[in-house]
Structures are given as C-alpha cells and as structure tokens.
Write a protein that holds these residues in place. Structure first.
Motif, PDB file in Angstrom:
ATOM      1  N   LEU A 281       0.843  -1.186   0.000  1.00 12.69           N
ATOM      2  CA  LEU A 281       0.000   0.000   0.000  1.00 12.69           C
ATOM      3  C   LEU A 281       0.890   1.252   0.000  1.00 12.69           C
ATOM      4  O   LEU A 281       1.983   1.227   0.566  1.00 12.69           O
ATOM      5  CB  LEU A 281      -0.880   0.000   1.253  1.00 12.69           C
ATOM      6  N   PRO A 282       0.454   2.336  -0.650  1.00  9.53           N
ATOM      7  CA  PRO A 282       1.219   3.589  -0.567  1.00  9.53           C
ATOM      8  C   PRO A 282       1.416   3.992   0.887  1.00  9.53           C
ATOM      9  O   PRO A 282       0.684   3.562   1.774  1.00  9.53           O
ATOM     10  CB  PRO A 282       0.322   4.593  -1.305  1.00  9.53           C
ATOM     11  N   THR A 283       2.388   4.864   1.131  1.00 13.10           N
ATOM     12  CA  THR A 283       2.642   5.311   2.499  1.00 13.10           C
ATOM     13  C   THR A 283       1.450   6.090   3.038  1.00 13.10           C
ATOM     14  O   THR A 283       0.583   6.540   2.289  1.00 13.10           O
ATOM     15  CB  THR A 283       3.876   6.225   2.556  1.00 13.10           C
TER      16      THR A 283
ATOM     17  N   CYS B 208      -2.881  10.101   2.373  1.00  9.25           N
ATOM     18  CA  CYS B 208      -3.492  11.356   2.808  1.00  9.25           C
ATOM     19  C   CYS B 208      -3.665  12.302   1.622  1.00  9.25           C
ATOM     20  O   CYS B 208      -4.723  12.907   1.434  1.00  9.25           O
ATOM     21  CB  CYS B 208      -2.624  12.033   3.871  1.00  9.25           C
ATOM     22  N   LYS B 209      -2.607  12.407   0.803  1.00  8.76           N
ATOM     23  CA  LYS B 209      -2.669  13.285  -0.369  1.00  8.76           C
ATOM     24  C   LYS B 209      -3.657  12.758  -1.399  1.00  8.76           C
ATOM     25  O   LYS B 209      -4.426  13.505  -1.994  1.00  8.76           O
ATOM     26  CB  LYS B 209      -1.275  13.407  -0.997  1.00  8.76           C
ATOM     27  N   GLN B 210      -3.605  11.451  -1.600  1.00  8.37           N
ATOM     28  CA  GLN B 210      -4.443  10.820  -2.622  1.00  8.37           C
ATOM     29  C   GLN B 210      -5.932  11.006  -2.347  1.00  8.37           C
ATOM     30  O   GLN B 210      -6.719  11.260  -3.254  1.00  8.37           O
ATOM     31  CB  GLN B 210      -4.098   9.325  -2.693  1.00  8.37           C
ATOM     32  N   PHE B 211      -6.314  10.877  -1.084  1.00  9.31           N
ATOM     33  CA  PHE B 211      -7.737  10.930  -0.742  1.00  9.31           C
ATOM     34  C   PHE B 211      -8.141  12.246  -0.058  1.00  9.31           C
ATOM     35  O   PHE B 211      -9.298  12.416   0.319  1.00  9.31           O
ATOM     36  CB  PHE B 211      -8.108   9.749   0.153  1.00  9.31           C
TER      37      PHE B 211
ATOM     38  N   LEU C  71      -6.325  -6.083   4.103  1.00 10.01           N
ATOM     39  CA  LEU C  71      -4.943  -5.631   4.226  1.00 10.01           C
ATOM     40  C   LEU C  71      -4.267  -6.360   5.383  1.00 10.01           C
ATOM     41  O   LEU C  71      -4.944  -6.840   6.292  1.00 10.01           O
ATOM     42  CB  LEU C  71      -4.895  -4.119   4.489  1.00 10.01           C
ATOM     43  N   TYR C  72      -2.948  -6.453   5.328  1.00 10.08           N
ATOM     44  CA  TYR C  72      -2.220  -6.983   6.476  1.00 10.08           C
ATOM     45  C   TYR C  72      -0.905  -6.220   6.598  1.00 10.08           C
ATOM     46  O   TYR C  72      -0.405  -5.638   5.630  1.00 10.08           O
ATOM     47  CB  TYR C  72      -1.959  -8.487   6.342  1.00 10.08           C
ATOM     48  N   ILE C  73      -0.374  -6.183   7.800  1.00 13.96           N
ATOM     49  CA  ILE C  73       0.836  -5.411   8.078  1.00 13.96           C
ATOM     50  C   ILE C  73       2.028  -6.335   8.291  1.00 13.96           C
ATOM     51  O   ILE C  73       1.949  -7.305   9.040  1.00 13.96           O
ATOM     52  CB  ILE C  73       0.638  -4.514   9.316  1.00 13.96           C
ATOM     53  N   LYS C  74       3.114  -6.035   7.587  1.00 12.15           N
ATOM     54  CA  LYS C  74       4.393  -6.707   7.822  1.00 12.15           C
ATOM     55  C   LYS C  74       5.260  -5.735   8.610  1.00 12.15           C
ATOM     56  O   LYS C  74       5.530  -4.626   8.134  1.00 12.15           O
ATOM     57  CB  LYS C  74       5.090  -7.037   6.498  1.00 12.15           C
ATOM     58  N   ARG C  75       5.666  -6.132   9.755  1.00 11.26           N
ATOM     59  CA  ARG C  75       6.470  -5.233  10.583  1.00 11.26           C
ATOM     60  C   ARG C  75       7.737  -4.819   9.829  1.00 11.26           C
ATOM     61  O   ARG C  75       8.422  -5.642   9.256  1.00 11.26           O
ATOM     62  CB  ARG C  75       6.849  -5.911  11.896  1.00 11.26           C
ATOM     63  N   ALA C  76       7.983  -3.513   9.869  1.00 13.14           N
ATOM     64  CA  ALA C  76       9.162  -2.899   9.247  1.00 13.14           C
ATOM     65  C   ALA C  76       9.083  -2.856   7.719  1.00 13.14           C
ATOM     66  O   ALA C  76       9.913  -2.222   7.075  1.00 13.14           O
ATOM     67  CB  ALA C  76      10.452  -3.616   9.669  1.00 13.14           C
ATOM     68  N   ASP C  77       8.102  -3.522   7.135  1.00 16.43           N
ATOM     69  CA  ASP C  77       7.976  -3.536   5.670  1.00 16.43           C
ATOM     70  C   ASP C  77       6.838  -2.673   5.168  1.00 16.43           C
ATOM     71  O   ASP C  77       6.893  -2.129   4.064  1.00 16.43           O
ATOM     72  CB  ASP C  77       7.783  -4.973   5.167  1.00 16.43           C
ATOM     73  N   GLY C  78       5.758  -2.574   5.916  1.00 11.46           N
ATOM     74  CA  GLY C  78       4.631  -1.769   5.483  1.00 11.46           C
ATOM     75  C   GLY C  78       3.320  -2.531   5.472  1.00 11.46           C
ATOM     76  O   GLY C  78       3.214  -3.624   6.043  1.00 11.46           O
ATOM     77  N   THR C  79       2.329  -1.973   4.798  1.00  7.13           N
ATOM     78  CA  THR C  79       0.985  -2.567   4.708  1.00  7.13           C
ATOM     79  C   THR C  79       0.768  -3.116   3.313  1.00  7.13           C
ATOM     80  O   THR C  79       1.078  -2.447   2.319  1.00  7.13           O
ATOM     81  CB  THR C  79      -0.095  -1.509   5.031  1.00  7.13           C
ATOM     82  N   PHE C  80       0.203  -4.325   3.226  1.00  4.83           N
ATOM     83  CA  PHE C  80       0.053  -5.008   1.943  1.00  4.83           C
ATOM     84  C   PHE C  80      -1.388  -5.473   1.726  1.00  4.83           C
ATOM     85  O   PHE C  80      -2.143  -5.680   2.681  1.00  4.83           O
ATOM     86  CB  PHE C  80       0.978  -6.228   1.880  1.00  4.83           C
TER      87      PHE C  80
END
Length: 239
Positions: A39-41, A46-49, A69-78
């Motif tokens: 997922l984007p940061t 925030c900017k996109q929406f 969605l799911y979160i990978k620690r230190a990697d981000g949201t996927f």
C-alpha cells in the motif's frame, strides 16, 4: 466563533474514513492494487484521498480487520494475496458501509438461504455432506438440551450448521456472502440464542425442530417446502 457539534464532527470523521476505505477497495477491484501489492505510504494516502492521518489510519485498521490488508512489521501494509474475493465485490462492500435497514438484512438472508437450498437439493451427491450436517445438528441439539447450555457454544454450532449448508452449494461467492451476513448479524443471533435458552424447554425444542426441518427439506429434496421452511426459521431471528 461557532464550534461544530461533537456528534457532527464524529459523523464527518466517519464519512472520511469510509471514503478512504472505499477508495482503497475500488483500487483493488479495478486492478490498480493487486493481491500482494504494498500500500502507498500513509502520507501518500493522505494526499491521494484528501484525508487526515487519523482518518487514513482508521480506514487501514478497518480494512486490516476485514482481512483485506495486512501489516508486515518494518515492511509496510500489503493487500492480502489469499483472500478469495471476500469483500472485493462492491455489493458485499456496500453491506458493510451502507446503513441498511434491519428488514433489508432479513430479506437479503432470506433470498440467499432460499437460493442456496434450491442449489443444494439439485446435487446428486447429497449423501456426501449430509452425515457432517447431521453430526453438527446433533451437537447443537445436545447443547441446547443440556442442563446448563452455553450460549456461545450453541451459537458456534448454529453458525457451523448454516456455514455447512452454504458450503454444500459448492459456490465460493455464495459462501462468501453468507459468511459476511453471518458476521454482520452476530450480535442479533447471540441475543436470539440467549432468549431461546432463557425461555425454557418448549422454546428450545421449537428452535431445534426448525433446524431439523431444514435437514428434512434437503434430504427429501422438498423444493416446494423451501420458502416456508426458511421463513419459519426466522421467527427467532430478530434484532
């Protein structure tokens, strides 16, 4: 300087959260985001929406709870890659986002249950799934009639019973819709189960008998009895 009413502010925040959720879901549906994509940061979202960080965080949290969605620690949201279309259909998404009336839920479940039973009784191999269905029914009946029945256990067995019926239609999309209706109506069904157990033996036996009737309709392929049996089953199911 006038201040906006707290409740209006709360509703406005909810609306923005819903818009962010809708935007992310739409991107998954149209293929902009694919299963497994990062997922984007938070700042990019925030900017996109055009939303604040709190709204974006809440939207992501909700989509994570739904399994999208799911979160990978230190990697981000996927975006989940093992989702099997759950929640990705706009109709299913609208069930969660829109403020549907309770009567609409009842009508939706009725249509789906009747359709599911019509599909099931056309299967030539009904005997292949009936034993498991009867086993669950037996466990449900035993729990309901036990000296100190557990509301949670009875609800779990009731949910399993209806899930097995949905799965017997061998249609993943149908199973998905049924699963979400089951989740969304959990508070009502919990209260219904509690009331039935509190009213005593006669009410409990009626509850069990209605489940037995569903089995009978399937086993005997009673197509003409499907609608009436489903409607009878809803006498306990109230908000």
């Amino acid at each position: 300087m006038s201040m906006e009413h707290p409740e209006k502010q709360k509703n406005a925040v909810k609306s923005v959260v819903d818009q962010v959720m809708d935007g992310i879901i739409s991107q998954i549906i149209d293929g902009t985001l694919h299963p497994g994509d990062k997922l984007p940061t938070e700042m990019e979202l925030c900017k996109q929406f055009g939303a604040g960080r709190n709204s974006v965080r809440e939207a992501v949290k909700k989509l994570q709870a739904y399994g999208i969605l799911y979160i990978k620690r230190a990697d981000g949201t996927f975006v989940s890659e093992n989702y099997n279309q759950k929640m990705l259909d706009p109709m299913l998404y609208s069930i969660i986002l829109q403020k549907n009336s309770w009567q609409e839920f009842v009508e939706l479940r009725s249509v789906i249950d009747i359709g599911t039973l019509n599909i099931i009784i056309q299967r030539k191999d009904i005997a292949s799934f009936l034993p498991d269905l009867y086993r669950t029914f037996g466990e449900l009946s035993a729990e309901m009639h036990s000296p100190e029945p557990s509301v949670d256990k009875a609800l779990e067995l009731d949910s399993r019973f209806h899930t097995q019926i949905a799965n017997a239609a061998q249609n993943p999309m149908l199973a998905t819709i049924t699963e979400y209706i089951t989740r969304l109506t959990l508070p009502s069904r919990l209260e219904t189960t509690r009331k039935v157990l509190a009213k005593g033996e006669a009410e409990i036996e009626r509850f069990v008998e209605l489940h037995r009737q569903l089995l009978s309709v399937i086993e005997r392929r009673q197509v003409d009895e499907i609608a009436a049996t489903v409607q009878d089953h809803y006498i306990f199911w109230k908000k």
